[in-house]
Design a protein around this motif. Structure first.
Motif, PDB file in Angstrom:
ATOM      1  N   ASP A   1       0.825  -1.208   0.000  1.00  0.00           N
ATOM      2  CA  ASP A   1       0.000   0.000   0.000  1.00  0.00           C
ATOM      3  C   ASP A   1       0.860   1.259   0.000  1.00  0.00           C
ATOM      4  OD1 ASP A   1      -2.420  -1.359  -0.017  1.00  0.00           O
ATOM      5  OD2 ASP A   1      -2.544  -1.444   2.154  1.00  0.00           O
TER       6      ASP A   1
ATOM      7  N   CYS B   1      -4.466   5.757   7.299  1.00  0.00           N
ATOM      8  CA  CYS B   1      -3.451   6.710   6.863  1.00  0.00           C
ATOM      9  C   CYS B   1      -3.076   7.714   7.944  1.00  0.00           C
ATOM     10  CB  CYS B   1      -3.913   7.443   5.602  1.00  0.00           C
ATOM     11  SG  CYS B   1      -5.189   8.690   5.864  1.00  0.00           S
TER      12      CYS B   1
ATOM     13  N   LEU C   1      -0.373   6.269   2.755  1.00  0.00           N
ATOM     14  CA  LEU C   1      -0.850   5.167   1.937  1.00  0.00           C
ATOM     15  C   LEU C   1      -1.205   5.640   0.535  1.00  0.00           C
ATOM     16  CD1 LEU C   1      -3.252   3.473   4.541  1.00  0.00           C
ATOM     17  CD2 LEU C   1      -0.897   2.796   3.992  1.00  0.00           C
TER      18      LEU C   1
END
Length: 305
Positions: free
Chosen positions: A185, A237, A242
């Motif tokens: 990611d 996040c 990400l």
């Protein structure tokens, strides 16, 4: 004797929770990329998906179904991106230039990114000899440079196909990033024989072709995947930067009965209460940001600044 699995030496294992923290531009935490796949196919030859039967031979019906994406579907997607004020990147087969100039006019008018996506999705580079693959990459790069005035930064192989030397050849051809490795990611550095090449996240799962054509999901199920992914990553996040990339094929999601579900999902994202955490961007911009970070921030052995 213990079992030894075939391995590669492109990257080392890196648990996401052990990595240094950083942010995207303006302290954003989630980079959100919409990527279309704009493809051309050989008539009754080569490879290509079929909407009706798995493994069906190439024929006029499945050729025409895929051509719907260039004639109709992509224009619906452009309008939707304009409506939601979303930037986009487009994985393009270089042979698309031969007969589809209006598509490129619209991409240029929007200021979107072009990502090299092979010559045609009727062929795969994974089984080519190195010299033949180098020629394929040069054909694509030269065509885009001639039409756009600059070579593309990124590469996405047709069907994400790679040979054992693809990252080496891409690095040597001047590419900055590749999207064939859905392992993370976050971006990470791939090793090549000529130095590091960035891997930018691209989804094997959040992909309309994989979801709708191969797994037989509905458009609403695919839209629910987008919403669930966004809702989860907008929270994750906070502690980790990400990248969320959505893969769209104009001949799949561009069908009219699927468009309302996609519109619902994308509107959910752009209107989310925590949208201020999001960087609405393209893979090339993600790559540029990573190249500008100090060494040791992005996982793997990156270039020395």
């Amino acid at each position: 004797m213990s079992l030894v699995l075939p391995k590669h030496n492109r990257y080392a294992y890196s648990p996401i929770y052990e990595r240094p923290d950083y942010s995207w531009p303006q302290e954003k935490r989630l980079a959100f990329c919409v990527v279309t796949n704009l493809e051309v196919y050989a008539y009754r030859k080569g490879t290509g998906w079929d909407p009706a039967k798995i493994g069906e031979p190439q024929n006029q019906r499945n050729y025409a179904w895929r051509d719907y994406g260039n004639r109709v579907g992509v224009w619906r997607l452009f309008d939707l991106f304009d409506e939601l004020k979303l930037p986009a990147a487009h994985n393009i087969n270089s042979l698309l230039y031969d007969d589809h100039p209006q598509i490129f006019e619209r991409i240029r008018a929007r200021g979107d990114e072009l990502v090299a996506h092979g010559r045609t999705n009727a062929e795969r580079q994974g089984d080519l000899w190195e010299l033949d693959e180098a020629r394929l990459i040069d054909d694509v790069t030269s065509a885009i440079r001639a039409k756009e005035g600059a070579a593309p930064k990124g590469w996405m192989g047709p069907a994400a196909s790679e040979s054992n030397t693809t990252p080496d050849l891409l690095k040597e051809a001047g590419y900055k990033y590749v999207m064939d490795w859905p392992a993370d990611d976050q971006p990470f550095w791939l090793k090549t024989r000529s130095g590091p090449l960035l891997s930018v996240p691209y989804p094997a799962e959040l992909n309309d072709s994989a979801s709708i054509i191969h797994r037989r999901n509905t458009a609403d199920q695919f839209a629910d995947m987008i919403v669930a992914q966004f809702d989860e990553m907008i929270e994750q996040c906070e502690s980790q930067p990400l990248v969320m990339t959505i893969s769209l094929h104009a001949f799949v999601i561009g069908q009219p009965f699927r468009m309302p579900a996609l519109r619902r999902a994308l509107r959910h994202c752009v209107e989310h209460p925590r949208r201020d955490r999001v960087w609405w961007t393209t893979p090339g911009a993600v790559a540029d940001h990573c190249y500008a970070l100090p060494a040791g921030i992005v996982p793997g052995e990156g270039p020395s600044l």
